[in-house]
Write an enzyme that holds these catalytic residues in place. Structure first.
Site, mmCIF file in Angstrom:
data_model
loop_
_atom_site.group_PDB
_atom_site.id
_atom_site.type_symbol
_atom_site.label_atom_id
_atom_site.label_comp_id
_atom_site.label_asym_id
_atom_site.label_seq_id
_atom_site.Cartn_x
_atom_site.Cartn_y
_atom_site.Cartn_z
ATOM 1 N N ARG A 81 0.846 -1.190 0.000
ATOM 2 C CA ARG A 81 0.000 0.000 0.000
ATOM 3 C C ARG A 81 0.880 1.238 0.000
ATOM 4 O O ARG A 81 1.985 1.237 0.523
ATOM 5 C CB ARG A 81 -0.888 0.030 1.249
ATOM 6 C CG ARG A 81 -2.102 -0.878 1.179
ATOM 7 C CD ARG A 81 -2.961 -0.730 2.418
ATOM 8 N NE ARG A 81 -2.265 -1.159 3.616
ATOM 9 C CZ ARG A 81 -1.678 -0.356 4.490
ATOM 10 N NH1 ARG A 81 -1.738 0.953 4.349
ATOM 11 N NH2 ARG A 81 -1.037 -0.846 5.526
ATOM 12 N N TYR A 209 -1.599 -3.610 -6.932
ATOM 13 C CA TYR A 209 -1.250 -4.353 -5.724
ATOM 14 C C TYR A 209 -2.299 -4.278 -4.623
ATOM 15 O O TYR A 209 -2.650 -3.183 -4.163
ATOM 16 C CB TYR A 209 0.098 -3.880 -5.140
ATOM 17 C CG TYR A 209 0.535 -4.814 -4.046
ATOM 18 C CD1 TYR A 209 1.238 -5.972 -4.340
ATOM 19 C CD2 TYR A 209 0.152 -4.595 -2.742
ATOM 20 C CE1 TYR A 209 1.560 -6.878 -3.348
ATOM 21 C CE2 TYR A 209 0.470 -5.494 -1.737
ATOM 22 C CZ TYR A 209 1.186 -6.636 -2.053
ATOM 23 O OH TYR A 209 1.487 -7.535 -1.067
ATOM 24 N N LYS A 218 -9.633 -2.264 1.755
ATOM 25 C CA LYS A 218 -9.304 -1.097 2.571
ATOM 26 C C LYS A 218 -10.101 0.136 2.126
ATOM 27 O O LYS A 218 -10.516 0.954 2.941
ATOM 28 C CB LYS A 218 -7.791 -0.839 2.547
ATOM 29 C CG LYS A 218 -6.978 -1.977 3.193
ATOM 30 C CD LYS A 218 -7.451 -2.230 4.562
ATOM 31 C CE LYS A 218 -6.951 -3.381 5.393
ATOM 32 N NZ LYS A 218 -5.724 -4.023 5.327
ATOM 33 N N HIS A 238 -10.354 -2.049 11.583
ATOM 34 C CA HIS A 238 -9.282 -2.916 11.085
ATOM 35 C C HIS A 238 -9.050 -4.013 12.124
ATOM 36 O O HIS A 238 -8.050 -4.008 12.838
ATOM 37 C CB HIS A 238 -8.025 -2.067 10.877
ATOM 38 C CG HIS A 238 -6.943 -2.749 10.109
ATOM 39 N ND1 HIS A 238 -5.628 -2.314 10.130
ATOM 40 C CD2 HIS A 238 -6.949 -3.814 9.274
ATOM 41 C CE1 HIS A 238 -4.883 -3.082 9.345
ATOM 42 N NE2 HIS A 238 -5.663 -4.014 8.821
ATOM 43 N N SER A 260 -1.200 -3.285 10.354
ATOM 44 C CA SER A 260 -0.844 -4.181 9.262
ATOM 45 C C SER A 260 0.411 -4.988 9.601
ATOM 46 O O SER A 260 1.378 -4.444 10.128
ATOM 47 C CB SER A 260 -0.599 -3.369 7.993
ATOM 48 O OG SER A 260 -1.765 -2.642 7.678
ATOM 49 N N CYS A 262 0.880 -7.196 11.870
ATOM 50 C CA CYS A 262 1.155 -7.308 13.307
ATOM 51 C C CYS A 262 0.394 -8.461 13.954
ATOM 52 O O CYS A 262 0.226 -8.496 15.173
ATOM 53 C CB CYS A 262 0.857 -5.994 14.012
ATOM 54 S SG CYS A 262 2.065 -4.714 13.610
ATOM 55 N N ASP A 287 -9.300 -9.544 9.141
ATOM 56 C CA ASP A 287 -8.741 -8.210 8.843
ATOM 57 C C ASP A 287 -9.708 -7.064 9.117
ATOM 58 O O ASP A 287 -9.277 -5.999 9.520
ATOM 59 C CB ASP A 287 -8.298 -8.159 7.373
ATOM 60 C CG ASP A 287 -7.332 -7.014 7.074
ATOM 61 O OD1 ASP A 287 -6.354 -6.851 7.828
ATOM 62 O OD2 ASP A 287 -7.554 -6.279 6.096
ATOM 63 N N ARG A 379 2.057 -12.104 -0.394
ATOM 64 C CA ARG A 379 0.730 -12.370 0.167
ATOM 65 C C ARG A 379 0.072 -13.573 -0.487
ATOM 66 O O ARG A 379 0.398 -13.944 -1.610
ATOM 67 C CB ARG A 379 -0.175 -11.149 -0.076
ATOM 68 C CG ARG A 379 0.300 -9.871 0.593
ATOM 69 C CD ARG A 379 -0.466 -9.594 1.851
ATOM 70 N NE ARG A 379 0.126 -8.540 2.658
ATOM 71 C CZ ARG A 379 -0.411 -8.137 3.816
ATOM 72 N NH1 ARG A 379 -1.514 -8.682 4.258
ATOM 73 N NH2 ARG A 379 0.178 -7.196 4.524
HETATM 74 P P1 GTP Z 1 -2.220 -7.531 7.550
HETATM 75 O O1 GTP Z 1 -2.751 -8.575 6.636
HETATM 76 O O2 GTP Z 1 -1.168 -6.695 6.948
HETATM 77 O O3 GTP Z 1 -3.298 -6.693 8.138
HETATM 78 O O4 GTP Z 1 -1.405 -8.317 8.726
HETATM 79 P P2 GTP Z 1 -1.889 -9.140 9.992
HETATM 80 O O5 GTP Z 1 -2.165 -8.198 11.120
HETATM 81 O O6 GTP Z 1 -2.950 -10.095 9.647
HETATM 82 O O7 GTP Z 1 -0.543 -9.930 10.405
HETATM 83 P P3 GTP Z 1 -0.172 -11.489 10.246
HETATM 84 O O8 GTP Z 1 -0.995 -12.371 11.131
HETATM 85 O O9 GTP Z 1 -0.144 -11.828 8.819
HETATM 86 O O10 GTP Z 1 1.313 -11.489 10.825
HETATM 87 C C1 GTP Z 1 2.301 -10.635 10.318
HETATM 88 C C2 GTP Z 1 3.663 -11.073 10.764
HETATM 89 O O11 GTP Z 1 3.742 -11.111 12.191
HETATM 90 C C3 GTP Z 1 4.029 -12.460 10.265
HETATM 91 O O12 GTP Z 1 5.339 -12.460 9.788
HETATM 92 C C4 GTP Z 1 3.910 -13.330 11.490
HETATM 93 O O13 GTP Z 1 4.798 -14.402 11.437
HETATM 94 C C5 GTP Z 1 4.203 -12.382 12.632
HETATM 95 N N1 GTP Z 1 3.444 -12.747 13.844
HETATM 96 C C6 GTP Z 1 2.118 -13.004 13.915
HETATM 97 N N2 GTP Z 1 1.755 -13.350 15.175
HETATM 98 C C7 GTP Z 1 2.866 -13.302 15.928
HETATM 99 C C8 GTP Z 1 3.138 -13.556 17.320
HETATM 100 O O14 GTP Z 1 2.265 -13.884 18.118
HETATM 101 N N3 GTP Z 1 4.429 -13.374 17.723
HETATM 102 C C9 GTP Z 1 5.420 -12.997 16.869
HETATM 103 N N4 GTP Z 1 6.645 -12.855 17.358
HETATM 104 N N5 GTP Z 1 5.205 -12.772 15.539
HETATM 105 C C10 GTP Z 1 3.955 -12.915 15.089
HETATM 106 C C1 SPV Z 2 -2.873 -4.328 5.367
HETATM 107 O O1 SPV Z 2 -1.895 -3.710 4.936
HETATM 108 O O2 SPV Z 2 -3.431 -4.038 6.454
HETATM 109 C C2 SPV Z 2 -3.391 -5.487 4.619
HETATM 110 C C3 SPV Z 2 -2.858 -5.720 3.278
HETATM 111 O O3 SPV Z 2 -4.264 -6.183 5.087
HETATM 112 S S1 SPV Z 2 -3.601 -4.707 2.100
HETATM 113 O O4 SPV Z 2 -4.766 -5.397 1.548
HETATM 114 O O5 SPV Z 2 -2.607 -4.476 1.032
HETATM 115 O O6 SPV Z 2 -4.029 -3.465 2.704
HETATM 116 MN MN MN Z 3 -4.832 -5.504 7.201
#
Ligand code: GTP
Ligand code: SPV
Ligand code: MN
Length: 594
Positions: A81, A209, A218, A238, A260, A262, A287, A379
């Site tokens: 983004r 993207y 979003k 979110h 994002s 996290c 999400d 992704r």
């Molecule tokens: P968006 O799709 O961008 O909104 O991301 P998200 O909030 O869904 O994050 P996601 O669950 O995909 O995790 C993002 C990154 O954080 C990945 O590389 C995970 O491996 C890492 N991660 C997720 N949960 C944990 C956790 O509990 N501990 C740690 N250390 N890393 C984590």
């Molecule tokens: C984020 O960045 O919070 C995502 C990926 O979930 S995107 O769809 O590119 O915004």
């Molecule tokens: Mn997201």
């Protein structure tokens, strides 16, 4: 593909005069050679997929290992983004507020229509109808995206309820969000993601993207959604939504806002550790949450999406086994590495590192290569129906009643593993002042701590001060508001290692949260909120986890907290004239407690 001209859409498209007029106007503007009206059928998926493969937009993966899976490589200048190119075009700059980029609607329409003029010559325009939310839900919203990207058309089919179902919901005179997407030449110089909340319109140009172009996600579900939510008394957040089922069959639902990359997708799909036999986590959403007070005065949430667009790197059968099953079929991968046998690979995947593969840009990669094989923001787009942990309630138009709202960020210091807000207003203050280290999900530097209120900084479609006011006002519409919590899976010790193992083990923290909501778990009153007692988080069966580590993960360093309060000034200054006084008072109270 040669298809009917726009004036003769397929049967099944409702005789909606405003829809027809707008589509014709955009055809006139963009001058596509062909117009294709999507119906969302299986046959259409097959045809479009074959065309995308032929055009080189998708690479067919090993169909024995990964049935229905394809790889897409984005332009290397277009991998995340772009917040600095994202605009909220309200009539006044005050309506967009100091945290959004603003342009006057007239000026932006003129600029973008200028760029879109003739932009689809030699190309096909896909008319993509989609439904955010499920049929019959009071929250459901129809969108129509006109795009010249077959990748977008196929991805929207995964991420939303796309096709006839949306036309049926729209009917002859329903409201819908207009979305125009032109790839142009994928050039950051001509890239704009523009929202016109007052016209319920989105225009996205110059990117192909994820969050920039899958306009239901979003752009509609958060930016326009949050704008509508304030007017219509609901919330677009979110947030993931998950169900927690205890061995006795008790069910609770929580929603959690993490910025994002996290941990939302991971948390939403977690598998409890062995010690928690009989506990079950089910995913409602990973999400986005749309939430509305129910007749019983509780807050009900739906997931408006139908698929997950998840971060790939770091996903493996230990960190997120459900995601590994989820993305083993019917998935479009973007920017991962390709192995010689047509499989995908990324940093952190199970099994051996391939001796060689093609990296996300299609270049030869070996373990000796300095760069990563998969892009850090690579992704998967997979249908939620493939999630082994999918909650049946994910399709319930009434949604699920939320017991807890959780805010969380990626913070190496200061923020303890978990604490609970004293009450709703304090919870809003915690959400409003949350901060997190930046990640690869957005273009720009990573690892910098920035304020990201409610994980909505890049996604709030109006003035952030008014958004806080909306949160405060929602309390008045709720008889039983959710309890509010804050978590931090990412705190580090002096050795630079995470103090908490995270992933499935987060169940242990979640149990304390659920128990708090049910009035079962004791807590200490601390300056920052209610916290677990020293043995409050069950660590039975957690390998190599001495009690001192938990003490450190939960510790409060008052000097760090004083700095934290000072760092909040940046946001308070920025928003000063818009900030509800409740938040200023909360800050004063925190200072006095510290
Ligand atoms: P968006 O799709 O961008 O909104 O991301 P998200 O909030 O869904 O994050 P996601 O669950 O995909 O995790 C993002 C990154 O954080 C990945 O590389 C995970 O491996 C890492 N991660 C997720 N949960 C944990 C956790 O509990 N501990 C740690 N250390 N890393 C984590
Ligand atoms: C984020 O960045 O919070 C995502 C990926 O979930 S995107 O769809 O590119 O915004
Ligand atoms: Mn997201």
């Amino acid at each position: 593909m040669t298809t009917a001209p726009a004036s003769q859409p397929k049967s099944g498209v409702p005789p909606h005069a405003a829809l027809r007029a707008w589509v014709n106007e955009m055809i006139e503007l963009c001058q596509p050679d062909h117009v294709y009206w999507c119906d969302g059928s299986e046959a259409e998926k097959e045809t479009l997929t074959a065309q995308a493969v032929e055009a080189g937009v998708l690479i067919e993966l090993n169909q024995e290992k990964l049935p229905g899976c394809y790889l897409h490589r984005s332009n290397p200048n277009d991998v995340a983004r772009v917040e600095e190119l994202t605009f909220i075009c309200t009539r006044t700059p005050e309506a967009a507020g100091p945290t959004n980029n603003w342009k006057a609607p007239r000026e932006m329409y003129e600029k973008l229509y200028g760029l879109a003029r003739g932009a689809m010559r030699g190309r096909t325009m896909y008319v993509v109808p989609y439904l955010m939310g499920m049929p019959g839900s009071p929250l459901a919203k129809v969108g129509v995206e006109l795009t010249d990207s077959i990748y977008v058309a196929l991805s929207m089919r995964i991420m939303t309820r796309m096709g006839q179902i949306a036309w049926d919901t729209l009917g002859a005179d329903g409201r819908f969000t207009k979305g125009l997407h032109c790839m142009l030449d994928i050039n950051p110089e001509r890239r704009y993601i523009a929202h016109f909340p007052q016209d319920n319109t989105i225009i996205s140009v110059g990117s192909n993207y994820g969050g920039n172009v899958l306009l239901g996600k979003k752009c509609l579900a958060l930016r326009l959604g949050s704008y509508l939510g304030r007017i219509e008394h609901w919330m677009a957040e979110h947030m993931l939504i998950l169900g927690v089922e205890s061995p006795t069959g008790e069910k609770n639902y929580v929603a959690a806002a993490f910025p994002s990359a996290c941990g939302k997708t991971n948390f939403a799909m977690l598998i409890p550790p062995k010690h928690f036999a009989g506990w079950k986590i089910t995913t409602v959403g990973d999400d986005i949450a749309w939430m509305k007070p129910g007749p019983n005065g509780r807050l009900y949430a739906i997931n408006p999406e139908a698929g997950y667009f998840g971060v790939v790197p770091g996903t493996n059968s230990k960190s997120n086994p459900n995601a590994m099953v989820l993305m083993a079929r019917d998935t479009i991968y973007t920017n991962v590495a390709l192995t010689p046998d047509g499989d995908v690979w990324w940093e952190g995947k199970d099994g051996p590192v391939p001796e060689q593969c093609l990296d996300w840009q299609g270049r030869l990669w070996t373990p000796a290569s300095k760069e990563k094989a998969a892009h850090p923001n690579s992704r998967f787009a997979a249908p939620m129906a493939n999630n082994p942990a999918l909650a049946p309630e994910a399709n319930d138009p009434h949604g699920v009643p939320i017991s807890a709202l959780i805010f969380g960020g990626r913070r190496a210091t200061t923020l303890p593993l978990v604490f609970q807000a004293f009450n709703w207003i304090h919870g809003v203050y915690i959400g409003a002042t949350m901060a997190s280290e930046t990640t690869a999900a957005a273009a720009g530097a990573t690892g910098q701590v920035r304020r990201d209120p409610m994980a909505m900084l890049p996604f709030c479609g109006y003035n952030m001060g008014d958004y806080f006011r909306h949160w405060l006002r929602m309390r008045k519409l709720l008889k039983r508001p959710p309890n509010v919590f804050c978590v931090n899976w990412f705190r580090k010790g002096a050795d630079g290692q995470f103090l908490w193992p995270g992933y499935g083990e987060n169940m242990r923290v979640l149990k304390w949260i659920v128990d708090r909501c049910r009035g079962r778990a004791p807590a200490w009153e601390t300056p920052v909120g209610w916290m677990p007692e020293s043995d409050g988080i069950d660590t039975t069966g957690l390998p190599d986890y001495p009690p001192e580590k938990m003490t450190e993960a939960l510790s409060l360093n008052l000097e760090e907290w004083k700095r934290e309060v000072l760092m909040q000034d940046e946001l308070f200054f920025k928003l000063y004239s818009d900030l509800p006084k409740e938040l200023i008072f909360q800050r004063e109270l925190l200072i006095s407690r510290l």
